[in-house]
Each structure stands twice: as structure tokens, then as C-alpha cells.
Design a protein around this motif. Structure first.
Motif, PDB file in Angstrom:
ATOM      1  N   GLN A  28       0.830  -1.186   0.000  1.00 37.84           N
ATOM      2  CA  GLN A  28       0.000   0.000   0.000  1.00 37.84           C
ATOM      3  C   GLN A  28       0.872   1.246   0.000  1.00 37.84           C
ATOM      4  N   VAL A  29       0.272   2.339  -0.409  1.00 38.08           N
ATOM      5  CA  VAL A  29       0.952   3.618  -0.436  1.00 38.08           C
ATOM      6  C   VAL A  29       0.226   4.565   0.512  1.00 38.08           C
ATOM      7  N   GLN A  30       0.946   5.118   1.446  1.00 42.19           N
ATOM      8  CA  GLN A  30       0.388   6.125   2.343  1.00 42.19           C
ATOM      9  C   GLN A  30       0.892   7.498   1.917  1.00 42.19           C
ATOM     10  N   LEU A  31      -0.035   8.445   1.913  1.00 40.01           N
ATOM     11  CA  LEU A  31       0.297   9.810   1.505  1.00 40.01           C
ATOM     12  C   LEU A  31      -0.090  10.776   2.623  1.00 40.01           C
ATOM     13  N   VAL A  32       0.827  11.640   2.961  1.00 38.85           N
ATOM     14  CA  VAL A  32       0.571  12.630   4.006  1.00 38.85           C
ATOM     15  C   VAL A  32       0.886  14.014   3.455  1.00 38.85           C
ATOM     16  N   GLU A  33      -0.145  14.856   3.408  1.00 37.48           N
ATOM     17  CA  GLU A  33       0.030  16.209   2.905  1.00 37.48           C
ATOM     18  C   GLU A  33       0.313  17.171   4.047  1.00 37.48           C
ATOM     19  N   SER A  34       0.962  18.251   3.708  1.00 39.05           N
ATOM     20  CA  SER A  34       1.210  19.303   4.689  1.00 39.05           C
ATOM     21  C   SER A  34       1.391  20.622   3.960  1.00 39.05           C
ATOM     22  N   ALA A  74       5.163  10.348   0.348  1.00 45.27           N
ATOM     23  CA  ALA A  74       4.690   8.992   0.092  1.00 45.27           C
ATOM     24  C   ALA A  74       5.522   7.982   0.877  1.00 45.27           C
ATOM     25  N   SER A  75       4.853   7.004   1.425  1.00 36.59           N
ATOM     26  CA  SER A  75       5.552   5.934   2.139  1.00 36.59           C
ATOM     27  C   SER A  75       4.793   4.631   1.943  1.00 36.59           C
ATOM     28  N   GLY A  76       5.406   3.544   2.348  1.00 44.54           N
ATOM     29  CA  GLY A  76       4.762   2.253   2.224  1.00 44.54           C
ATOM     30  C   GLY A  76       5.610   1.296   1.415  1.00 44.54           C
ATOM     31  N   ILE A 124       6.360   4.259  -8.370  1.00 44.04           N
ATOM     32  CA  ILE A 124       5.375   5.311  -8.573  1.00 44.04           C
ATOM     33  C   ILE A 124       5.444   5.764 -10.025  1.00 44.04           C
ATOM     34  N   ASN A 125       4.301   5.788 -10.684  1.00 43.57           N
ATOM     35  CA  ASN A 125       4.246   6.186 -12.093  1.00 43.57           C
ATOM     36  C   ASN A 125       4.012   7.681 -12.276  1.00 43.57           C
ATOM     37  N   SER A 126       3.231   8.261 -11.403  1.00 41.78           N
ATOM     38  CA  SER A 126       2.946   9.681 -11.492  1.00 41.78           C
ATOM     39  C   SER A 126       2.533  10.208 -10.127  1.00 41.78           C
TER      40      SER A 126
END
Length: 121
Positions: free
Chosen positions: A1-7, A24-26, A31-33
Motif C-alpha cells: 500500500q501507499v500512504q500519503l501525508v500532505e502538509s 509517500a511511504s509504504g 510510482i508512475n505519477s
């Protein structure tokens, strides 16, 4: 899975600048885009900017010349630098990543939780 955290969201005045980032983490193969979308209340989510693995960038007409999308060399973080902000740019900004979890798997889309950007007049 891919975890995304915005700030980096917040409140600014029209004409000012603001940057948002997404980490991005996980566990994934590639990653394609990486992209930024935004959604205003009562409206559909719309693409703001995207950067592909081939280095191609694309922007919504409404932000061309004002916003710049970039990413780090490791494809772990994507940034959106927003200049000359307008009241109409007020929205929740979402990070989006298209990634392949394994070399044999199909690509999937992953979303961050969103970060609010508010531009006052």
C-alpha cells in the motif's frame, strides 16, 4: 500500500504564495505519477497538476503560469508551489499517486487526506 501525508496548507491573502507537499511511504514497486487535485465545496474534484515518470508535467488552464509541481529525485515527495493565489484557488488540495505495488501488479491510485488552502481577498 501507499500512504500519503500532505502538509503546508493554510490561509493566505490573494496575491501571496503558498507551497504544499505530500510525502509517500509504504511498500510499492514504483510510482508512475504524482499529482495534485483540488475540490471546492459542491464541486467535483479537479486535476491541478501532474508530473509523470517520463518527466511530463501538465497543469489545469486556471493555474498555468502560477503553479509549479515538482518532486524529489527519489519519487517520495511531491510539491505544489502556488504563486499569485486567487480567491478562486480556495479548496481542499489532495495528493494523488499512481503506483504499482509489485512488478507484476496493475497500477492503482492512492489519495492523501487533503489539506485546506484558503485565499482571502
Amino acid at each position: 500500500q501507499v500512504q500519503l501525508v500532505e502538509s503546508g496548507g493554510g490561509l493566505v491573502q490573494a496575491g501571496e504564495s503558498l507551497s504544499v507537499s505530500c510525502a509517500a511511504s509504504g511498500t510499492y514497486y514504483r510510482i508512475n505519477s504524482m499529482a495534485w487535485y483540488r475540490q471546492c465545496p459542491g464541486k467535483q474534484r479537479e486535476l491541478v497538476a501532474i508530473v509523470t515518470r517520463d518527466g511530463i508535467t501538465n497543469y489545469a488552464d486556471s493555474v498555468k503560469g502560477r503553479f509549479t509541481i515538482s518532486r524529489d529525485n527519489g519519487w517520495n515527495t511531491v510539491y505544489l508551489h502556488m504563486n499569485k493565489l486567487e480567491v478562486e484557488d480556495t479548496a481542499v488540495y489532495y495528493c494523488n499517486v499512481e503506483a504499482r505495488l509489485r512488478i507484476t501488479s496493475a497500477s492503482g491510485n492512492y489519495w492523501g487526506q487533503g489539506t485546506q488552502v484558503t485565499v482571502s481577498s
